[in-house]
Design a protein around this motif. Structure first.
Motif, mmCIF file in Angstrom:
data_model
loop_
_atom_site.group_PDB
_atom_site.id
_atom_site.type_symbol
_atom_site.label_atom_id
_atom_site.label_comp_id
_atom_site.label_asym_id
_atom_site.label_seq_id
_atom_site.Cartn_x
_atom_site.Cartn_y
_atom_site.Cartn_z
ATOM 1 N N LEU A 64 0.823 -1.210 0.000
ATOM 2 C CA LEU A 64 0.000 0.000 0.000
ATOM 3 C C LEU A 64 0.857 1.260 0.000
ATOM 4 O O LEU A 64 0.516 2.246 -0.672
ATOM 5 C CB LEU A 64 -0.935 -0.011 1.206
ATOM 6 N N GLN A 65 1.958 1.253 0.730
ATOM 7 C CA GLN A 65 2.816 2.434 0.745
ATOM 8 C C GLN A 65 3.460 2.677 -0.614
ATOM 9 O O GLN A 65 3.578 3.821 -1.057
ATOM 10 C CB GLN A 65 3.891 2.291 1.825
ATOM 11 N N VAL A 66 3.878 1.613 -1.281
ATOM 12 C CA VAL A 66 4.463 1.770 -2.607
ATOM 13 C C VAL A 66 3.404 2.253 -3.598
ATOM 14 O O VAL A 66 3.658 3.143 -4.423
ATOM 15 C CB VAL A 66 5.087 0.443 -3.076
ATOM 16 N N LEU A 67 2.203 1.677 -3.514
ATOM 17 C CA LEU A 67 1.129 2.056 -4.436
ATOM 18 C C LEU A 67 0.712 3.508 -4.232
ATOM 19 O O LEU A 67 0.697 4.311 -5.185
ATOM 20 C CB LEU A 67 -0.067 1.130 -4.246
ATOM 21 N N THR A 68 0.359 3.868 -3.011
ATOM 22 C CA THR A 68 -0.108 5.230 -2.748
ATOM 23 C C THR A 68 1.017 6.245 -2.880
ATOM 24 O O THR A 68 0.800 7.359 -3.377
ATOM 25 C CB THR A 68 -0.717 5.313 -1.334
ATOM 26 N N GLY A 69 2.231 5.876 -2.449
ATOM 27 C CA GLY A 69 3.355 6.806 -2.540
ATOM 28 C C GLY A 69 3.731 7.125 -3.975
ATOM 29 O O GLY A 69 3.944 8.295 -4.332
ATOM 30 N N SER A 70 3.792 6.101 -4.836
ATOM 31 C CA SER A 70 4.156 6.342 -6.231
ATOM 32 C C SER A 70 3.060 7.094 -6.966
ATOM 33 O O SER A 70 3.343 7.962 -7.804
ATOM 34 C CB SER A 70 4.446 5.004 -6.921
ATOM 35 N N PHE A 71 1.807 6.803 -6.648
ATOM 36 C CA PHE A 71 0.697 7.468 -7.333
ATOM 37 C C PHE A 71 0.626 8.944 -6.938
ATOM 38 O O PHE A 71 0.460 9.823 -7.790
ATOM 39 C CB PHE A 71 -0.615 6.765 -7.008
ATOM 40 N N ALA A 72 0.738 9.216 -5.631
ATOM 41 C CA ALA A 72 0.707 10.614 -5.190
ATOM 42 C C ALA A 72 1.937 11.370 -5.672
ATOM 43 O O ALA A 72 1.848 12.558 -6.034
ATOM 44 C CB ALA A 72 0.626 10.664 -3.661
#
Length: 303
Positions: free
Chosen positions: A111-119
């Motif tokens: 989740l951190q990789v997904l949300t961090g890269s998207f934001a």
């Protein structure tokens, strides 16, 4: 054509034979040699200082509980108690601790990789009013200690009936300002022309992020994955606050329970569990070491 190539080759060979040799490296002076020796000695001292705790941990895992903190200190056990690595499985709930910790580490990291890269893509590539100010405010939350707002978070999780569940840890750690900062710095090293060409070809912003930016940012993703995984795996305070059911304990809580009872403190088993808990982190680091170093080195570069 072949005659021209042969003539050019002969001319290049003659030039190499007649030209003076390039400048040789200057011989090292005694001062440089001494400085290099001092640097090597300093690195060896630092390396030993970092490795001594690991050596002590592994050595203590092979001792009896009474010999762990014996005086004088025994760096090597008199008798190697290999049975500790069997007892940690039979006398504790180690399998449950590993399962819970692994679930939290994998889900939170994803989740951190997904949300961090998207934001991070939004902050790096999409222009909107107040973008820079919003980014600074969001990154500024890194400087705020978690202890200052953990009570409101606990009240929120309790009101949502998520306290004493793994969901409380997952939701609280699914977003991370550091991940956004790391990924944004890497995205800014990718030429803007790639995004412009993709827009001309009809790709949406989501498509540019998924099909262009994410594949190009493998080193940064690997770095963020390793840091998030290690941080979640080693987290102690979060599970201590939210996970009261022994069936939900993580490795850190389970190992702490081995010495929390003053009547039956088994330090040897605790060190055995600590040694085993390092193995997954070591495996993850060895698998992603190349990308981790590259991601850290390039995330601070622009242009």
């Amino acid at each position: 054509m072949s005659t021209i190539l042969e003539a050019a080759d002969d001319s290049a060979t003659a030039t190499l034979l007649t030209s003076p040799r390039g400048p040789r490296s200057k011989p090292s002076t005694p001062g440089k040699r001494i400085g290099r020796i001092i640097g090597y000695v300093a690195m060896i001292v630092v390396a030993v200082a970092l490795l001594v705790p690991f050596f002590w941990m592994i050595s203590s895992s092979l001792k009896t509980s009474n010999d762990v903190f014996s005086v004088p200190v025994r760096w090597l056990p008199e008798t190697f108690v290999w049975s500790n690595y069997v007892d940690i499985w039979t006398q504790t709930n180690l399998l449950t601790w590993i399962r819970n910790t692994l679930v939290l580490a994998v889900v939170v990291t994803f989740l951190q990789v997904l949300t961090g890269s998207f934001a991070a893509y939004g902050f790096a590539r999409i222009r909107f009013r107040g973008r820079d100010i919003l980014f600074l405010i969001y990154i500024g939350t890194i400087a705020v200690p978690w202890q200052s707002y953990m009570i409101p978070q606990f009240i929120l999780m309790s009101n949502l009936k998520l306290s004493n569940t793994l969901w409380s840890i997952i939701l609280l750690q699914a977003f991370g300002a550091f991940g956004v900062f790391l990924m944004k710095q890497f995205y800014e090293t990718v030429p803007e022309e790639l995004s412009e060409a993709a827009r001309i070809d009809g790709l949406s912003e989501y498509g540019i992020w998924r099909r262009i930016m994410v594949p190009l940012s493998v080193p940064a993703i690997a770095s963020l994955t390793l840091l998030s995984f290690v941080n979640t795996w080693n987290d102690y305070l979060g599970p201590l606050i939210y996970l009261r059911n022994p069936n939900l304990w993580t490795m850190q809580l389970g190992l702490q329970s081995l010495v929390s009872n003053t009547q039956d403190q088994n330090f040897a088993l605790m060190f055995t569990g600590m040694t085993m808990s390092v193995v997954p982190i070591a495996i993850v680091f060895l698998l992603g070491q190349k990308y981790f170093v590259e991601g850290i080195a390039t995330s601070g570069m622009k242009g």
